[in-house]
Write an enzyme that holds these catalytic residues in place. Structure first.
Site, short mmCIF file in Angstrom:
data_model
loop_
_atom_site.label_atom_id
_atom_site.label_comp_id
_atom_site.label_asym_id
_atom_site.label_seq_id
_atom_site.Cartn_x
_atom_site.Cartn_y
_atom_site.Cartn_z
N LYS A 114 32.57 29.31 39.14
CA LYS A 114 31.11 29.35 39.24
C LYS A 114 30.49 29.82 37.92
O LYS A 114 29.40 29.36 37.55
CB LYS A 114 30.68 30.25 40.40
CG LYS A 114 31.12 29.72 41.76
CD LYS A 114 30.65 30.63 42.87
CE LYS A 114 31.23 30.19 44.20
NZ LYS A 114 32.71 30.40 44.26
N GLU A 132 35.05 41.28 37.06
CA GLU A 132 36.17 41.16 38.00
C GLU A 132 36.98 42.45 37.97
O GLU A 132 37.20 43.03 36.89
CB GLU A 132 37.07 39.97 37.60
CG GLU A 132 38.34 39.84 38.40
CD GLU A 132 38.13 39.77 39.89
OE1 GLU A 132 38.88 40.44 40.63
OE2 GLU A 132 37.20 39.04 40.34
N CYS A 231 33.32 32.51 51.76
CA CYS A 231 34.01 31.37 52.36
C CYS A 231 34.59 31.79 53.70
O CYS A 231 35.75 31.50 54.02
CB CYS A 231 35.09 30.82 51.43
SG CYS A 231 36.36 32.01 50.95
#
Length: 300
Positions: A114, A132, A231
């Site tokens: 993304k 991250e 998700c």
């Protein structure tokens, strides 16, 4: 391999028999392989894998099930000219709608797909911070951004729950693809997709999601936009997280989002989008939240 009974029962209870039936059925059906053509690494059309365009999403191509390895190892993939990605993830970047010159934050950004799409939407101008917390995933993300020609990003190995405290009200837009129970990727033919799933994982993950979305919102400038996506299908990880944020911050405002080019429906919380998986799209949840200016004392 059958899906976990607790998962099927909960989805039927939360989403209804019709939607649950479509979700469960899709997990046994072959899924087409998809990739995105990267304008940051332009190359001749004949140098790309064979595929057909996905009409609803510019730059996204698909090919027959079973071709994933040939796409992943194609020279165009190894040079960054294409990036294998599910189209549902592309929808999240369209919801963010980044503009050239803006300052963007991608929180929990690995493996970086993304972030690459965001950089392309911004023509590699402006600033993109990619955060991250897991070192192995961080290194993979940094390598992916470099390979795909992203030059306006800076990568940070850090826990995203701390970012709101470190950089309050700094970013024009924030994308949080939150760590989740990954129910949208369950496959009946792959035991590894459900091996680690337990009902308690949904509860445990939702706690982390609350801390991350609160941090993400605090990073936004007044007038900024936050896209929260996962998700998974669990209300506890999706609608309940967004509702919690809206109640926690008086400047958080729901911005209804829909996209006609996906097999989607409005979520249980008005204005959210749930993508129901099919032979192309993974299951996905998207919410768009605006940060209004803080009310003055007189308005209070």
């Amino acid at each position: 391999m059958p899906l976990p009974t607790e998962f099927v029962d909960r989805v039927e209870d939360e989403l209804g028999a019709d939607q649950a039936g479509r979700i469960v059925a899709s997990m046994s059906e072959p899924k087409r392989v998809a990739w995105w053509v990267n304008p940051l690494r332009p190359c001749a059309a004949e140098s790309l894998p064979y595929g057909r365009p996905l009409a609803s999403l510019s730059g996204v191509m698909t090919c027959a099930p079973g071709q994933r390895q040939s796409v992943m190892h194609h020279p165009a993939a190894t040079t960054g000219a294409i990036y294998p990605i599910n189209p549902s993830s592309v929808v999240a970047v369209l919801a963010l709608a980044p503009l050239p010159g803006e300052e963007i934050l991608d929180l929990a950004a690995a493996p970086g797909g993304k972030s690459i799409l965001i950089a392309a939407e911004m023509n590699n101008t402006g600033r993109l911070a990619a955060v991250e917390s897991v070192r192995k995933r961080f290194l993979r993300m940094r390598a992916n951004l470099h390979r795909c020609g992203v030059t306006m990003s800076k990568c940070y190995l850090d826990d995203g729950r701390n970012t709101g405290r470190k950089t309050p009200e700094r970013f024009d837009r924030v994308l949080l693809d939150a760590p989740c129970s990954s129910e949208g990727r369950f496959r009946t033919d792959d035991v590894n997709t459900t091996r680690r799933w337990r009902p308690r994982k949904v509860v445990e993950t939702s706690r982390k999601q609350r801390a991350l979305i609160d941090s993400a919102f605090r990073c936004l400038k007044p007038g900024g936009v936050l896209v929260y996506c996962t998700c998974t299908f669990a209300l506890k990880e999706n609608e309940e997280i967004v509702d919690w944020l809206l109640r926690r911050h008086e400047t958080a405002e729901m911005h209804p989002f829909r996209f006609d080019g996906v097999p989607g429906e409005e979520g249980a919380l008005a204005g959210t989008l749930r993508i129901v998986p099919d032979d192309i799209f993974d299951g996905f949840f998207v919410a768009v939240i605006h940060k209004a200016p803080a009310p003055s004392r007189r308005e209070r």
